[in-house]
Scaffold this motif. Structure first.
Motif, PDB file in Angstrom:
ATOM      1  N   SER A 142      -0.720  89.889  77.057  1.00  0.00           N
ATOM      2  CA  SER A 142      -0.283  90.862  76.055  1.00  0.00           C
ATOM      3  C   SER A 142      -1.255  90.931  74.880  1.00  0.00           C
ATOM      4  CB  SER A 142       1.115  90.500  75.534  1.00  0.00           C
ATOM      5  OG  SER A 142       1.073  89.328  74.721  1.00  0.00           O
ATOM      6  N   THR A 143      -2.067  89.901  74.700  1.00  0.00           N
ATOM      7  CA  THR A 143      -2.840  89.757  73.463  1.00  0.00           C
ATOM      8  C   THR A 143      -3.961  90.776  73.255  1.00  0.00           C
ATOM      9  OG1 THR A 143      -4.184  88.038  74.545  1.00  0.00           O
ATOM     10  CG2 THR A 143      -2.312  87.314  73.216  1.00  0.00           C
ATOM     11  N   PRO A 144      -4.578  91.370  74.287  1.00  0.00           N
ATOM     12  CA  PRO A 144      -5.674  92.314  74.014  1.00  0.00           C
ATOM     13  C   PRO A 144      -5.231  93.675  73.505  1.00  0.00           C
ATOM     14  CG  PRO A 144      -5.845  91.388  76.241  1.00  0.00           C
ATOM     15  CD  PRO A 144      -4.499  91.055  75.724  1.00  0.00           C
ATOM     16  N   TYR A 145      -3.927  93.938  73.460  1.00  0.00           N
ATOM     17  CA  TYR A 145      -3.457  95.269  73.066  1.00  0.00           C
ATOM     18  C   TYR A 145      -4.062  95.710  71.736  1.00  0.00           C
ATOM     19  CZ  TYR A 145      -0.234  98.959  71.577  1.00  0.00           C
ATOM     20  OH  TYR A 145       0.297 100.149  71.118  1.00  0.00           O
ATOM     21  N   GLY A 146      -4.064  94.828  70.736  1.00  0.00           N
ATOM     22  CA  GLY A 146      -4.570  95.192  69.416  1.00  0.00           C
ATOM     23  C   GLY A 146      -6.051  95.506  69.432  1.00  0.00           C
TER      24      GLY A 146
ATOM     25  N   LEU B 222       1.820  96.933  84.890  1.00  0.00           N
ATOM     26  CA  LEU B 222       2.264  98.299  84.607  1.00  0.00           C
ATOM     27  C   LEU B 222       3.770  98.383  84.416  1.00  0.00           C
ATOM     28  CD1 LEU B 222       0.033 100.216  87.197  1.00  0.00           C
ATOM     29  CD2 LEU B 222      -0.172 100.330  84.699  1.00  0.00           C
ATOM     30  N   ARG B 223       4.415  97.256  84.227  1.00  0.00           N
ATOM     31  CA  ARG B 223       5.868  97.268  84.047  1.00  0.00           C
ATOM     32  C   ARG B 223       6.225  97.752  82.640  1.00  0.00           C
ATOM     33  NH1 ARG B 223       8.832  94.062  87.836  1.00  0.00           N
ATOM     34  NH2 ARG B 223       7.485  92.974  89.331  1.00  0.00           N
ATOM     35  N   GLU B 224       7.348  98.408  82.554  1.00  0.00           N
ATOM     36  CA  GLU B 224       7.822  98.920  81.265  1.00  0.00           C
ATOM     37  C   GLU B 224       8.827  97.937  80.686  1.00  0.00           C
ATOM     38  OE1 GLU B 224       9.941 102.909  79.325  1.00  0.00           O
ATOM     39  OE2 GLU B 224       9.453 102.823  81.462  1.00  0.00           O
ATOM     40  N   ALA B 225       8.491  97.356  79.520  1.00  0.00           N
ATOM     41  CA  ALA B 225       9.392  96.441  78.808  1.00  0.00           C
ATOM     42  C   ALA B 225       9.980  95.406  79.769  1.00  0.00           C
ATOM     43  CB  ALA B 225      10.504  97.223  78.110  1.00  0.00           C
ATOM     44  N   TYR B 226       9.121  94.638  80.413  1.00  0.00           N
ATOM     45  CA  TYR B 226       9.563  93.673  81.404  1.00  0.00           C
ATOM     46  C   TYR B 226      10.461  92.621  80.760  1.00  0.00           C
ATOM     47  CZ  TYR B 226       9.201  90.391  85.330  1.00  0.00           C
ATOM     48  OH  TYR B 226       9.480  89.558  86.391  1.00  0.00           O
TER      49      TYR B 226
ATOM     50  N   PHE C  82       6.339  94.330  74.645  1.00  0.00           N
ATOM     51  CA  PHE C  82       4.921  93.961  74.711  1.00  0.00           C
ATOM     52  C   PHE C  82       4.742  92.698  75.562  1.00  0.00           C
ATOM     53  CE2 PHE C  82       5.242  96.637  70.955  1.00  0.00           C
ATOM     54  CZ  PHE C  82       4.207  97.534  71.197  1.00  0.00           C
ATOM     55  N   SER C  83       5.328  92.743  76.747  1.00  0.00           N
ATOM     56  CA  SER C  83       5.219  91.652  77.690  1.00  0.00           C
ATOM     57  C   SER C  83       3.803  91.557  78.247  1.00  0.00           C
ATOM     58  CB  SER C  83       6.204  91.878  78.847  1.00  0.00           C
ATOM     59  OG  SER C  83       5.942  91.020  79.938  1.00  0.00           O
ATOM     60  N   HIS C  84       3.454  90.352  78.685  1.00  0.00           N
ATOM     61  CA  HIS C  84       2.184  90.169  79.399  1.00  0.00           C
ATOM     62  C   HIS C  84       2.143  91.017  80.662  1.00  0.00           C
ATOM     63  CE1 HIS C  84       3.625  87.515  82.795  1.00  0.00           C
ATOM     64  NE2 HIS C  84       4.690  87.582  82.018  1.00  0.00           N
ATOM     65  N   ALA C  85       3.303  91.366  81.204  1.00  0.00           N
ATOM     66  CA  ALA C  85       3.373  92.179  82.421  1.00  0.00           C
ATOM     67  C   ALA C  85       3.362  93.680  82.130  1.00  0.00           C
ATOM     68  CB  ALA C  85       4.637  91.824  83.206  1.00  0.00           C
ATOM     69  N   SER C  86       3.226  94.044  80.850  1.00  0.00           N
ATOM     70  CA  SER C  86       3.298  95.449  80.443  1.00  0.00           C
ATOM     71  C   SER C  86       2.037  95.937  79.740  1.00  0.00           C
ATOM     72  CB  SER C  86       4.503  95.663  79.506  1.00  0.00           C
ATOM     73  OG  SER C  86       5.706  95.256  80.114  1.00  0.00           O
ATOM     74  N   ILE C  87       1.012  95.103  79.643  1.00  0.00           N
ATOM     75  CA  ILE C  87      -0.144  95.448  78.814  1.00  0.00           C
ATOM     76  C   ILE C  87      -0.772  96.766  79.223  1.00  0.00           C
ATOM     77  CG2 ILE C  87      -1.540  93.865  80.232  1.00  0.00           C
ATOM     78  CD1 ILE C  87      -2.283  94.824  76.580  1.00  0.00           C
TER      79      ILE C  87
END
Length: 347
Positions: A154-158, A181-185, A190-195
């Motif tokens: 999730s950390t690279p989003y910013g 590509l999951r939505e709000a896992y 901002f899940s690691h699975a949603s980046i």
């Protein structure tokens, strides 16, 4: 120690910097920021400790890079690690664990007992995203290239959001075992699975997402990848079948790279590699790229004339008794630093 007194052939210096380089962020052409954060990991935790572990491991590698021998001399600086993020991560991780346990026991994310916990986690993740965005913008606006060491994915989003403020268009090369590509896992926006879902939703400057090595995804993610014109998927099974049919890795890399625009951000989840390279990562999956295949692909991106505008290395989980994960992570990081510098020559 001044750079002119630094011996690249000597013993690695434990000075708190990636690769032990005696270069400040202000002096460097490239700055590495750290994100000690792993709030939403849904299986194994510990990647919040990766930045410190990778700094330590990075002093053990030799600086000579056959593909980019002197790029490090332009400066790879280490931004100060914001340990308040790690403290916040540790507090919120307890809430996230209770939510995950509740869901795994058959509960709903809409139950009253978890709604407040999910809200706290989501608010904290927004705070982390804004912190990383501010840090990245500070260095980008000073003319620096920026890379990031996570933490979870999730950390690279910013950082990607910050690059979206500076570039009108670019692509993302995403090396990973998972589509993300999951939505709000699990209720976590901002899940690691949603980046990558979040990046495509919020950063319109990302014109193409090219996913390589993915091999663990749900049907909804697969359908999204097949129908969204911004996404190109080179999943692990397709890569393996092509190899078994006699297609060289060089040719497969050519097919991957031709889908990318000229400017490229590289998001490297360490579990995109085969598990022997990262046995302690949070969610290891059989299959994946070899270390050599991954490095060749990264080098081909630059050889083909693309420009790397930023990158991340995430999901490294250190273990004190076995240091393979951070050793491999540090070498992927160094390769990305050198290739990023090489693809952005001094004008």
């Amino acid at each position: 120690m001044k750079l002119e007194n630094f011996d690249p052939n000597g013993v690695g210096v434990d000075n708190g910097n990636y690769f032990g380089l005696p270069i400040t962020p202000e002096e460097a052409d490239l700055v590495v920021i750290s994100a000690p954060w792993d709030v939403t990991v849904s299986y194994g935790s510990g990647t919040a400790y990766a930045p410190d572990a990778m700094i330590e491991a990075s002093t053990q590698l030799d600086l000579y890079d056959l593909s980019a021998p002197d790029c490090w001399r332009r400066g790879i600086g280490t931004a100060p690690v914001d340990y308040t993020l790690q403290e916040l991560s540790e507090r919120l991780r307890r809430d996230a664990e209770r939510v995950i346990e509740h869901l795994e026991e058959g509960g709903s994310e809409h139950d009253d007992q978890v709604i407040r916990k999910i809200r706290r986690v989501n608010e904290g993740c927004r705070e982390m995203n804004e912190s990383i965005r501010r840090q990245a913008l500070e260095w980008i606006e000073k003319g620096k290239l920026v890379g990031l060491v996570g933490g979870d994915h999730s950390t690279p989003y910013g950082l990607i959001a910050a690059l979206g403020e500076q570039h009108t268009s670019f692509g993302v090369l995403h090396i990973d075992a998972h589509c993300d590509l999951r939505e709000a896992y699990e209720g976590f926006e901002f899940s690691h699975a949603s980046i990558m879902h979040n990046v495509l939703r919020d950063v319109p400057q990302v014109e193409r997402l090219v996913e390589v090595g993915v091999r663990d995804f749900c049907d909804r993610e697969y359908q999204r990848a097949q129908t969204d014109p911004r996404i190109e998927m080179f999943h692990d099974q397709a890569l393996a079948h092509a190899a078994f049919a006699g297609c060289s890795w060089q040719e497969q890399c050519r097919r991957i790279i031709e889908k990318l625009p000229e400017k490229v951000y590289i998001s490297f989840d360490i579990d995109g590699l085969s598990p022997d390279n990262c046995p302690h990562t949070g969610t290891p999956v059989p299959g994946g790229l070899s270390f050599r295949e991954a490095v060749f692909l990264l080098e081909e991106v630059v050889r083909s004339g693309h420009r790397i505008i930023g990158f991340d290395v995430v999901e490294v989980t250190p273990k004190s008794e076995e240091r393979i994960d951070e050793i491999v992570g540090a070498r992927i990081l160094y390769k990305l630093c050198n290739l990023c510098l090489q693809s952005n020559p001094i004008e």
